[in-house]
Structures are given as structure tokens and as C-alpha cells.
Scaffold this motif. Sequence first.
Motif: not given
Length: 165
Positions: A50, A53, A148-149, A153, A155
Motif C-alpha cells: 500500500q 498519501a 488507483r484513487d 495516484r 494506492t
Amino acid sequence: MRHQTLTLAAVVAIAAATTWMQMTPATAAESEETVKQQFIGHYELVSFIQYPASGGEVDANYIGRIMYDEHGHMSAQGMPKDLPARAAQTTELVRGGFAYWGPVTWDVANSRVTHHVEGSPTRGSWVGEDNVRYYEFTDDGLLKLSIRDDDGRTTGTLTWRRIGG
């Protein structure tokens, strides 16, 4: 001389574009079928990393299996490696992990596979949703599925190794 070079370049570009446009539907269908065939099989989870952020990476320390069949369906299960030990320490129900199944579609142009969740005993909110994963087959035969978010990005990345025949 410069004018002739540009003209020749233009002719080559037009010819290439025309050939590409004529071959795209068949090539795309063949490419999608090739990718589907490449997915078919059973895999064990090698790692689930993982990417918070805040930066860095965290090993989720999971084990699991994923399967893709020749009919365009999949199923996946995964859990923290320490789940049995945690469960042994209490009489309460200990939960963790994921399990779900459903049909699959591919977007080969974007290296994207979508798991259309039909059922999930662990994540009821996933039923009817799509789990989109960005795929990559590595040179050493691993399947990497990245999450991806909404901003694009990455994740998390689940890395799978084919098992069995």
C-alpha cells in the motif's frame, strides 16, 4: 529538396495512418483475446503493498488467491497473515481481508481490468460496484494489479504468481 522531403514524409505518415486505421479493429480484438488468455489461471498473492498519501510504502502482509476462468469470470480472496493468530486470542469474531467474485472486462489500450463485483461476503458495499485494476505482466511471469484513487495516484499493488498448470 526540402519540399520533396516533407512531401515524402507526409505520404509515409498518411500510408501508416491508413494502415493503422484498417488494422485497428482486428488487431484490438486479437490483442484483447491474447490478454484474456494470459489472465486465465490461478494465482497466489506474493505481496500487497500500500502507498499512503503521506508517502512511502506499507506491506499489508497478506496472503491470498485470485482466479480468472475461460468464461470471463474471476474470484479473489485475501487476508492478513496474522488473522488466525489474532482469532486464537479471543472468542469474539475477528475479521479481516477481502473476498469477492464476478465477471471481468478488459481495456487493453489502458492496461486495465475491471472486476464487476457480483458478490462479496466480506465487503457488502462492493456488490454492484467495479473494482478497477491496472495490470502488468512482468518478465518473470508475475501479474501486478495496481489500485488507483480518483486522482490517478497508485494506492496499492497486489503482485500475484501463477500456481498449478
